[in-house]
Each structure stands twice: as structure tokens, then as C-alpha cells.
Enzyme design. Structure first.
Site, PDB file in Angstrom:
ATOM      1  N   TYR A  16      26.934  49.241  37.252  1.00 48.49           N
ATOM      2  CA  TYR A  16      27.270  50.599  36.840  1.00 48.49           C
ATOM      3  C   TYR A  16      26.892  50.785  35.378  1.00 48.49           C
ATOM      4  O   TYR A  16      27.031  49.855  34.582  1.00 48.49           O
ATOM      5  CB  TYR A  16      28.779  50.857  36.964  1.00 48.49           C
ATOM      6  N   ASP A  30      32.946  59.007  43.416  1.00 46.97           N
ATOM      7  CA  ASP A  30      33.815  60.169  43.270  1.00 46.97           C
ATOM      8  C   ASP A  30      33.043  61.427  42.885  1.00 46.97           C
ATOM      9  O   ASP A  30      31.886  61.352  42.450  1.00 46.97           O
ATOM     10  CB  ASP A  30      34.847  59.899  42.172  1.00 46.97           C
TER      11      ASP A  30
END
Lengths: 257, 257
Positions: free
Chosen positions: A111, A53
Site C-alpha cells: 500500500y 473502502d
């Protein structure tokens, strides 16, 4: 045709996310523009391990593309980097077989989420870490992380806007947090992640850290399978796509304490 | 009227420098806009220790302003910070006497310059350090730093565009470089700095580091008093206004090795 796999890093601050969009500066857009130049104007489509994003960073995003050119493997990296802006960089290029696919061959993704946990904000890290001045109970967060590990239906921890059809069951091989000075670094490694999943998990873990929830609430939240149980998705600025793995890991990866 | 001294930090990446300019986003512009809000629209002029150029950062810039308001000293910091964007932050506010002037009372200034000295660039530090992949002889740079220390005419090391009239003699109390992993950090502390002086000094020191010049060239360059003797001014992105001191230092400040 040759298939090339590239490992890339980017500072997400200046991009409207990874995926190409009309009239927006995107990572995919920059990469495809560079590749078109190398291919004398021919459009080259890239495939990534997944999108990120707006504002999300990558240390080890992976993409692939097919090329009719026969440039030696070791010349590709410099050829592409020369045509990229300073906020995207290719760190590794290798030739792979046609059976490799940057998205469909993924085995694990990792992540990291960075939190700046001190009284004063840091003007130099506004785009790179979540500023969170409240005092945190790291032991409680760590206990909550352990409840997240394993194979679960992560519906509660994914965006209600998620377009994923089918199962929301994912396996989290590793979830942890560690304190480094004033930084709290969250690490998640899993078979796959739902939309906004890391940001929603960190939001819930910070709730645990400030005492708004207990570590034991995590299994209850997982069982509820309801996104509405949790607060808002936190900032993308602390989030890094750290590594994408294409091999089964035979033993658990070692994370430093 | 009360005079307030503020210590501020800012990420220079998003600013067209410190000084107010029409239709440009500047640090002074943001500060004066915030102060005008607090003063119900009344324009409040700030005075800084000095300007910084586009892209130059500050960890400890100092400003002062006069106010007719009688807000308690400890409330000022939050009042202003609430009205500032995330890339400028006030870390300290104190009431000072009318004889204090952010610019004219300066005794010493300290600048740091960060160099990323490794093969690969770092997408996350493009605005925060100079990427310089060539191998550097740190001992030679350190020897050259010692020649820069002391009281000299720094004409060779200042911009030809400098508008300073009068003497270009300045005293450098401290000049050093230290290696921290892949980072080379330059530190300069002096009575005052001419326009672009730090960036020109670092440029010459990097020439020494790669062997293009010898440390012994520094006294010759100083004696020449000619800007043309040196190469181009390097990037502002690695430069930080680190500290501004208003007291005579009785002994030399300690710099860690």
C-alpha cells in the site's frame, strides 16, 4: 472452465468502495456488469485480493473469475475494458491454474499513502492525497517506520470495528516514508493488513512527524494492543492498493530513495 | 466600497462550468454563496476574467468584487476559503483600484492543454488530461504551432456557436507543445481567445501530430475563415486556464523547454 487473473486500477473517488452493495456504484459491481455482458447475461462472480473502502484507490488490485468461454487470453483485456467506465481499467489479464485464488493465494500486499505537505491545498488532488500543511520531521517518521517493521500484533493499529477473528499478528516487511517535492509518500509492504491498518499507522506516523509522539512510542503502542491509544483513522483519499504479490519474494524488494 | 481582486484555482470536474446557472453547481455560484455568508446574506456579484466551460479547470482564474466591509486584506483569503468546497481555492487576494476590472482590464491570458500520450489510459487522470494513445510527431506539431503564433483572424478555430460579434482577430504571442514523459503539454498565450479556440487548435495540432495534416495547412486553414474546415472540438478535461495577466509584458515570457 478457465480461470483468469486480472490486474486492475481504479480511481476510488467515484465508488462506494470495492464490494458490491445494493443501489451503490462499486468497483465489483462495474466489473461483474461488464462480465455479465460478455457472458450474454450469465452472472459471473469475481474474487478480489481484498476489498477497499470508499475513496481508496488501486494501482494494482488483483481479481480472478472463472469463465466457460474460450476467448484467447490476449483478447480478454480489450473485451472487458471496452465495457468498463473510465475510472476502472484492466491493465493485465492472464490465464491461471485452478489452484490460484486472488484472495487466498496472496503472499504480500503493498500500500502507498500520499500526503500533500505544503501550505496551500491543491484543488486537483483533493481526492488523491491527504492535505497536511504542518511541517514534518521526516527523519523521526522514518525512525518510527523502522519500529513498525517486523512481525507484531497490530491490534492497536486496526479498526475496533474489525471483524477479523483470530490472530492480529501480521508481518510488515517494509515501512518507509520519502519526500518528493511537497509530497510525502508512505510505503508499506506486508503479509496482510488489518482493517484500516494503513490509515491508522499513517495517522500515528504523522503524530510523530509533528512531534506529538516519539518514534520510541511505537513499540509501546504495539505492546498495548489497544485501538483506543491512537487518534482517528485518517482520510481514505491518500490510500492506494499498489501491488499484490503471489510469489514469495526471495530478497527484499528495492525501494528507491 | 473596496474592490478586491482574487486569484483562484478550481477542479472543473465537479462543476457545470464557471457561470451561475439555476439548479447547477457552478464555480461562480460557490464563490457568491461564500461571499453572501461573509456579507450577512447580502448578494455580492463577482466578475471573472471570462467563463470556463463544464470540465475545464483553472490554475489562475481571476475575479473581482466590491465590498462595503473593511476586513484587512490579509484576512480575506482565509475568510473566503473556509466557506468554499475543496475543489475551489483562493490563492491570492489583493485590494485594487476601481479602475481595475477582472474582464475588461485583461492584457493576456494563458491556457495549457494536457494530453496523456501512451498506450494505457490512466484512471487517475481521466478528468485531467486527454487520453490520446496514437504516436505523435512533436516536431511537426511544434512547426504548426509557429504558424498559429501572431495576429490572425481565428474564425476557423472558434466555435460556430460563438456569440462574439465583431472581429475574430486575435494575437497569439506564444503557442508551443512540449513532451514531459508520456505527457504532451500545449501552451497558448494570447490577447484573448474565442469560444472553444484552444480546444479546436489542439484538435488540429493533434491531426498534424498523427500526419493527417501538415504544418503548412495551418496558414491555409486560417485564411479559409471557416469553422467547418476542422474536426470536432476535443474534450474540456485537458484544458486549464493557467494565468491571466493585467500588465503589458515588456518582453516575451520565458517558457521552459
Amino acid at each position: 472452465m478457465e480461470r483468469l487473473k486480472c490486474t486492475i486500477s481504479y480511481d476510488g473517488s467515484g465508488f462506494a468502495g470495492f464490494q458490491v452493495q445494493p443501489r451503490q456504484r462499486t468497483v465489483q459491481g462495474m466489473l461483474e456488469k461488464a462480465l455479465a455482458k460478455i457472458h450474454k447475461g450469465e452472472a459471473i462472480r469475481i474474487q478480489a485480493s481484498g476489498r477497499t473502502d470508499t475513496g481508496v484507490h488501486a494501482v494494482g488490485q488483483v481479481i480472478h473469475f472463472d469463465t466457460p468461454l474460450t476467448i484467447p487470453e490476449h483478447n480478454w483485456k480489450q473485451a472487458i475494458n471496452t465495457l468498463l467506465p473510465d475510472d476502472v481499467h484492466i491493465s493485465h489479464v492472464e490465464q491461471v491454474s485452478d489452484s490460484f485464488h486472488a484472495r487466498y493465494s496472496v503472499k504480500q500486499k503493498e500500500y502507498h499513502y500520499m500526503v500533500l505537505n505544503r501550505d496551500e491545498p491543491d484543488v486537483f488532488r483533493q481526492n488523491y492525497a491527504l492535505y497536511f500543511p504542518k511541517s514534518l520531521n521526516i527523519e523521526a517518521i522514518q525512525a518510527a517506520c523502522e519500529y513498525l517493521e517486523g512481525t507484531h500484533d497490530f491490534t492497536t493499529f486496526s479498526s475496533a470495528k474489525s471483524t477479523v477473528k483470530g490472530s492480529k499478528v501480521r508481518t510488515l516487511y517494509h515501512a518507509s516514508c520519502r519526500k518528493k517535492g511537497n509530497d510525502i509518500e508512505f510505503i508499506f509492504r506486508g503479509s496482510g493488513f488489518l482493517y484500516n491498518m494503513v490509515r491508522i499507522m499513517v495517522s500515528a506516523l504523522l503524530d510523530v512527524g509533528v512531534g506529538k509522539r516519539n518514534p520510541e512510542d511505537i513499540p509501546v503502542l504495539l505492546a498495548a494492543k489497544e485501538r483506543g491509544k491512537l487518534g482517528k483513522t485518517i482520510s481514505p483519499n491518500g490510500l492506494y492498493l499498489w501491488e499484490v504479490s503471489y510469489h514469495e519474494q526471495t530478497e527484499e524488494k528495492h525501494f528507491e530513495d
